[in-house]
Design a protein around this motif. Structure first.
Motif, PDB file in Angstrom:
ATOM      1  N   PRO A  73     -33.280  29.313 -22.395  1.00 21.83           N
ATOM      2  CA  PRO A  73     -32.076  28.606 -21.937  1.00 21.83           C
ATOM      3  C   PRO A  73     -32.198  28.182 -20.472  1.00 21.83           C
ATOM      4  CG  PRO A  73     -31.477  30.592 -23.146  1.00 21.83           C
ATOM      5  CD  PRO A  73     -32.949  30.657 -22.915  1.00 21.83           C
ATOM      6  N   ASN A  74     -31.582  27.073 -20.152  1.00 22.82           N
ATOM      7  CA  ASN A  74     -31.567  26.603 -18.769  1.00 22.82           C
ATOM      8  C   ASN A  74     -30.647  27.478 -17.908  1.00 22.82           C
ATOM      9  OD1 ASN A  74     -33.263  24.353 -19.168  1.00 22.82           O
ATOM     10  ND2 ASN A  74     -31.537  23.168 -19.955  1.00 22.82           N
ATOM     11  N   PRO A  75     -31.013  27.686 -16.630  1.00 24.63           N
ATOM     12  CA  PRO A  75     -30.098  28.415 -15.729  1.00 24.63           C
ATOM     13  C   PRO A  75     -28.873  27.564 -15.396  1.00 24.63           C
ATOM     14  CG  PRO A  75     -31.984  27.598 -14.511  1.00 24.63           C
ATOM     15  CD  PRO A  75     -32.261  27.292 -15.946  1.00 24.63           C
ATOM     16  N   ARG A  76     -27.821  28.245 -14.959  1.00 26.12           N
ATOM     17  CA  ARG A  76     -26.575  27.559 -14.590  1.00 26.12           C
ATOM     18  C   ARG A  76     -26.311  27.803 -13.100  1.00 26.12           C
ATOM     19  NH1 ARG A  76     -21.741  29.068 -18.411  1.00 26.12           N
ATOM     20  NH2 ARG A  76     -20.927  27.146 -17.456  1.00 26.12           N
ATOM     21  N   LEU A  77     -25.927  26.751 -12.365  1.00 25.37           N
ATOM     22  CA  LEU A  77     -25.661  26.827 -10.926  1.00 25.37           C
ATOM     23  C   LEU A  77     -24.158  26.708 -10.686  1.00 25.37           C
ATOM     24  CD1 LEU A  77     -26.646  26.842  -7.962  1.00 25.37           C
ATOM     25  CD2 LEU A  77     -26.792  24.334  -8.121  1.00 25.37           C
ATOM     26  N   PHE A  78     -23.640  27.622  -9.898  1.00 26.78           N
ATOM     27  CA  PHE A  78     -22.213  27.632  -9.553  1.00 26.78           C
ATOM     28  C   PHE A  78     -22.059  27.518  -8.029  1.00 26.78           C
ATOM     29  CE2 PHE A  78     -22.550  29.843 -13.540  1.00 26.78           C
ATOM     30  CZ  PHE A  78     -21.449  29.431 -14.260  1.00 26.78           C
ATOM     31  N   TYR A  79     -21.078  26.728  -7.604  1.00 26.96           N
ATOM     32  CA  TYR A  79     -20.724  26.637  -6.183  1.00 26.96           C
ATOM     33  C   TYR A  79     -19.198  26.530  -6.096  1.00 26.96           C
ATOM     34  CZ  TYR A  79     -20.167  24.911  -1.445  1.00 26.96           C
ATOM     35  OH  TYR A  79     -19.770  24.768  -0.134  1.00 26.96           O
ATOM     36  N   GLN A  80     -18.610  27.361  -5.253  1.00 28.20           N
ATOM     37  CA  GLN A  80     -17.153  27.308  -5.092  1.00 28.20           C
ATOM     38  C   GLN A  80     -16.779  27.735  -3.672  1.00 28.20           C
ATOM     39  OE1 GLN A  80     -16.240  30.226  -8.228  1.00 28.20           O
ATOM     40  NE2 GLN A  80     -15.293  31.514  -6.654  1.00 28.20           N
ATOM     41  N   SER A  81     -15.662  27.194  -3.230  1.00 20.97           N
ATOM     42  CA  SER A  81     -15.080  27.532  -1.909  1.00 20.97           C
ATOM     43  C   SER A  81     -13.655  27.985  -2.121  1.00 20.97           C
ATOM     44  CB  SER A  81     -15.118  26.317  -0.977  1.00 20.97           C
ATOM     45  OG  SER A  81     -16.462  25.928  -0.715  1.00 20.97           O
ATOM     46  N   GLU A  82     -13.267  29.063  -1.438  1.00 18.53           N
ATOM     47  CA  GLU A  82     -11.931  29.625  -1.576  1.00 18.53           C
ATOM     48  C   GLU A  82     -11.222  29.628  -0.224  1.00 18.53           C
ATOM     49  OE1 GLU A  82     -12.269  33.471  -3.319  1.00 18.53           O
ATOM     50  OE2 GLU A  82     -13.118  32.743  -5.216  1.00 18.53           O
ATOM     51  N   ASN A  83      -9.872  29.801  -0.271  1.00 18.47           N
ATOM     52  CA  ASN A  83      -9.016  29.854   0.918  1.00 18.47           C
ATOM     53  C   ASN A  83      -9.019  28.523   1.676  1.00 18.47           C
ATOM     54  OD1 ASN A  83      -8.507  32.590   0.365  1.00 18.47           O
ATOM     55  ND2 ASN A  83     -10.346  33.206   1.519  1.00 18.47           N
ATOM     56  N   LEU A  84      -9.094  27.449   0.977  1.00 25.02           N
ATOM     57  CA  LEU A  84      -9.047  26.131   1.615  1.00 25.02           C
ATOM     58  C   LEU A  84      -7.609  25.787   1.978  1.00 25.02           C
ATOM     59  CD1 LEU A  84     -11.502  24.168  -0.732  1.00 25.02           C
ATOM     60  CD2 LEU A  84     -11.922  24.891   1.621  1.00 25.02           C
ATOM     61  N   ARG A  85      -7.357  25.338   3.255  1.00 28.95           N
ATOM     62  CA  ARG A  85      -6.034  24.910   3.712  1.00 28.95           C
ATOM     63  C   ARG A  85      -6.228  23.945   4.877  1.00 28.95           C
ATOM     64  NH1 ARG A  85      -6.946  30.167   5.124  1.00 28.95           N
ATOM     65  NH2 ARG A  85      -6.899  30.689   7.358  1.00 28.95           N
ATOM     66  N   THR A 101     -26.912  31.670 -12.710  1.00 26.44           N
ATOM     67  CA  THR A 101     -26.968  32.627 -13.819  1.00 26.44           C
ATOM     68  C   THR A 101     -28.072  32.198 -14.794  1.00 26.44           C
ATOM     69  OG1 THR A 101     -25.342  31.424 -15.157  1.00 26.44           O
ATOM     70  CG2 THR A 101     -24.501  33.082 -13.604  1.00 26.44           C
ATOM     71  N   GLU A 102     -28.624  33.168 -15.458  1.00 26.09           N
ATOM     72  CA  GLU A 102     -29.663  32.924 -16.466  1.00 26.09           C
ATOM     73  C   GLU A 102     -29.402  33.840 -17.654  1.00 26.09           C
ATOM     74  OE1 GLU A 102     -32.852  31.518 -18.563  1.00 26.09           O
ATOM     75  OE2 GLU A 102     -32.012  30.702 -16.703  1.00 26.09           O
ATOM     76  N   ALA A 103     -29.370  33.250 -18.843  1.00 29.07           N
ATOM     77  CA  ALA A 103     -29.152  34.026 -20.065  1.00 29.07           C
ATOM     78  C   ALA A 103     -30.458  34.703 -20.468  1.00 29.07           C
ATOM     79  CB  ALA A 103     -28.646  33.133 -21.179  1.00 29.07           C
ATOM     80  N   LEU A 104     -30.440  36.017 -20.579  1.00 32.71           N
ATOM     81  CA  LEU A 104     -31.591  36.799 -21.018  1.00 32.71           C
ATOM     82  C   LEU A 104     -31.388  37.157 -22.497  1.00 32.71           C
ATOM     83  CD1 LEU A 104     -31.929  39.182 -17.914  1.00 32.71           C
ATOM     84  CD2 LEU A 104     -32.985  36.941 -18.298  1.00 32.71           C
ATOM     85  N   GLU A 105     -32.216  36.550 -23.360  1.00 27.88           N
ATOM     86  CA  GLU A 105     -32.017  36.724 -24.802  1.00 27.88           C
ATOM     87  C   GLU A 105     -32.649  38.037 -25.275  1.00 27.88           C
ATOM     88  OE1 GLU A 105     -31.724  32.399 -26.770  1.00 27.88           O
ATOM     89  OE2 GLU A 105     -33.660  32.776 -25.818  1.00 27.88           O
ATOM     90  N   VAL A 106     -32.032  39.128 -24.812  1.00 21.66           N
ATOM     91  CA  VAL A 106     -32.519  40.447 -25.209  1.00 21.66           C
ATOM     92  C   VAL A 106     -32.124  40.799 -26.642  1.00 21.66           C
ATOM     93  CG1 VAL A 106     -32.511  41.293 -22.825  1.00 21.66           C
ATOM     94  CG2 VAL A 106     -30.443  41.510 -24.226  1.00 21.66           C
ATOM     95  N   SER A 107     -31.284  39.995 -27.252  1.00 23.22           N
ATOM     96  CA  SER A 107     -30.852  40.250 -28.626  1.00 23.22           C
ATOM     97  C   SER A 107     -31.931  39.896 -29.648  1.00 23.22           C
ATOM     98  CB  SER A 107     -29.593  39.443 -28.930  1.00 23.22           C
ATOM     99  OG  SER A 107     -29.863  38.042 -28.828  1.00 23.22           O
ATOM    100  N   GLY A 108     -32.928  39.173 -29.254  1.00 20.56           N
ATOM    101  CA  GLY A 108     -33.960  38.747 -30.187  1.00 20.56           C
ATOM    102  C   GLY A 108     -33.693  37.387 -30.799  1.00 20.56           C
ATOM    103  N   ARG A 109     -32.742  36.643 -30.243  1.00 11.61           N
ATOM    104  CA  ARG A 109     -32.408  35.340 -30.813  1.00 11.61           C
ATOM    105  C   ARG A 109     -33.563  34.343 -30.669  1.00 11.61           C
ATOM    106  NH1 ARG A 109     -26.062  34.338 -29.100  1.00 11.61           N
ATOM    107  NH2 ARG A 109     -25.309  36.384 -29.780  1.00 11.61           N
ATOM    108  N   ARG A 110     -34.262  34.428 -29.545  1.00 10.03           N
ATOM    109  CA  ARG A 110     -35.361  33.479 -29.356  1.00 10.03           C
ATOM    110  C   ARG A 110     -36.456  33.711 -30.386  1.00 10.03           C
ATOM    111  NH1 ARG A 110     -40.187  33.288 -26.317  1.00 10.03           N
ATOM    112  NH2 ARG A 110     -40.762  31.149 -25.704  1.00 10.03           N
ATOM    113  N   ALA A 279     -27.570  37.224 -16.427  1.00  4.40           N
ATOM    114  CA  ALA A 279     -27.855  37.763 -15.097  1.00  4.40           C
ATOM    115  C   ALA A 279     -27.361  36.783 -14.039  1.00  4.40           C
ATOM    116  CB  ALA A 279     -29.348  38.025 -14.937  1.00  4.40           C
ATOM    117  N   LEU A 280     -26.849  37.333 -12.934  1.00  8.74           N
ATOM    118  CA  LEU A 280     -26.260  36.518 -11.860  1.00  8.74           C
ATOM    119  C   LEU A 280     -26.855  36.938 -10.527  1.00  8.74           C
ATOM    120  CD1 LEU A 280     -22.520  35.689 -11.377  1.00  8.74           C
ATOM    121  CD2 LEU A 280     -23.772  36.746  -9.503  1.00  8.74           C
ATOM    122  N   VAL A 281     -27.240  35.975  -9.708  1.00 10.78           N
ATOM    123  CA  VAL A 281     -27.713  36.232  -8.362  1.00 10.78           C
ATOM    124  C   VAL A 281     -27.373  35.016  -7.497  1.00 10.78           C
ATOM    125  CG1 VAL A 281     -30.024  35.319  -8.846  1.00 10.78           C
ATOM    126  CG2 VAL A 281     -29.694  36.904  -6.932  1.00 10.78           C
TER     127      VAL A 281
END
Length: 417
Positions: A73-85, A101-110, A279-281
């Protein structure tokens, strides 16, 4: 003495003519006809039949889907800003998050996905091979049938030539007053019957060759002369597996492959009931301070573990096993019937029809020589000729059935014609 020699030469001429007439090389063939062998017909069908091209495209498609199944699976990129005024210091007062984030297919789906794709590729390959074998079988059956009709048509033309000679001979005798008008009429009737039989044989041969052209992937039959040795009793090929050759049939392999597909589906359904880990980093900036962010998330399989689908997949495996047993039983029965048919028609050709044919030809030879010498009447001559025609036609039909039995036996053993 001269009269005896003359009679002997006439008899010898008749015998030689008959031997030439019924020898395999005695057929008058069209010199402009193109020789067409069984292998040429099958080659044409393999290159021109649209069904095979479609099946090949399906196989190529399944190969690409197998390639796709191996990607992670492709990784997902998130960007956000909070407390904007309004009127704020963006770098000091705004909380900024940037993480992936990256989905780790530990379930054996792959692995299950790849196994399912591999099964689909193998099934498409078997389907393509099944269509090839089916088309080869129909081409071989149609080719041998057309060759049988081609042989009968040549025999019919030869009979017409013989009756024309007898008619010319008796017309001269009638003009000389040596035979009655009813005898001449009888010969004319037999010649007309032979002409009609030739036309019917010619039509049947043309229809069979057009059917062969359709099996070869052609719109119209050519001016063909089928070149397979019809009178030769070709033996069937030996199967690779002497114990259970019927298991080499594509139908059995497809039933076996269906079990593998059901097992891959079971793997997929089990994997659907197990959670994967996301997983998220990333990076966080708060009040001017830069920090790292790490974590993971997963579904908790408390209630739904895909139990129903897993149980259904197990039943599918058992169903496909039962189907395989049925297909194997049917294939074994087909092989037994094919062997029985082959053995029976071989005995019919060699032990029954061949001796009868030789006797019928001998009777026709003797009757012709005796008739020209005045030793027999016209009815006996025509009866002897009809006996020869009927016996030879029966022999050709038996030969055609023998060749068809060889094709059926090879197909039942999983062999190509």
């Amino acid at each position: 003495m001269k009269q005896t020699i003359s009679r002997w030469l006439v008899s010898l001429t008749v015998v030689i003519a008959v031997l030439v007439l019924f020898s395999p090389c005695g057929f008058a063939e069209d010199p402009s006809a193109q020789a067409l062998s069984l292998s040429d017909a099958i080659t044409s069908a393999m290159s021109k039949r649209a069904e095979l091209q479609a099946a090949a495209q399906v196989e190529a498609s399944s190969a690409q889907l197998r390639r796709q199944a191996g990607f992670i699976p492709n990784p997902r990129l998130f960007y956000q800003s909070e407390n904007l005024r309004p009127d704020m210091n963006f770098t000091q007062n705004v909380d900024t998050y940037a993480y992936a984030t990256e989905a780790l297919e530990v379930s054996g789906r792959r692995g299950a996905r790849i196994a399912t794709a591999n099964s689909a590729v193998y099934r498409s390959q078997l389907t393509l091979e099944q269509r090839k074998r089916s088309i080869e079988l129909r081409v071989a059956q149609t080719s041998w049938d057309a060759l049988r009709l081609q042989y009968l048509q040549l025999l019919a033309e030869q009979s017409v030539g013989y009756y024309r000679e007898i008619l010319d001979y008796n017309e001269k005798r009638f003009n000389e007053g040596k035979i009655a008008a009813v005898d001449l009429l009888r010969v004319r009737l037999e010649e007309a019957r032979a002409e009609a039989n030739t036309e019917s044989s010619r039509l049947a041969e043309s229809e069979a060759k057009q059917q062969l052209a359709r099996e070869m992937g052609l719109a119209q039959a050519g001016n063909w002369r089928l070149s397979e040795p019809f009178e030769l009793l070709n033996e069937p090929k030996n199967p690779d597996s002497a114990d259970s050759p019927q298991n080499e049939r594509i139908e059995v392999k497809l039933a076996q492959q269906a079990i593998d597909t059901a097992r891959a589906n079971l793997m997929t359904q089990k994997a659907q009931g197990r959670p994967d880990i996301d997983a998220l980093v990333g990076y966080k900036r708060t009040a001017g301070l830069n920090t790292m962010v790490a974590g993971f998330q997963m579904n908790l399989p408390v209630f739904d573990r895909n139990q129903g689908a897993v149980a259904a997949a197990r039943f599918d495996i058992e169903a496909n096993r039962s189907t395989l047993a049925a297909v194997q039983q049917q294939s074994a029965s087909d092989l037994t019937l094919a062997r029985m048919s082959y053995g029976m028609w071989k005995r019919q050709v060699t032990d029954r029809y061949r001796p009868l044919l030789d006797q019928a030809v001998d009777i026709a030879n003797i009757s012709r020589a005796a008739y020209r010498e005045g030793g027999t009447d016209l009815l006996r001559l025509l009866d002897a000729e009809q006996l020869r025609v009927d016996t030879q036609s029966a022999w050709v039909e038996a030969l055609g059935n023998y060749h068809q039995s060889v094709v059926s036996l090879e197909y039942a053993e999983g062999l190509e014609p």
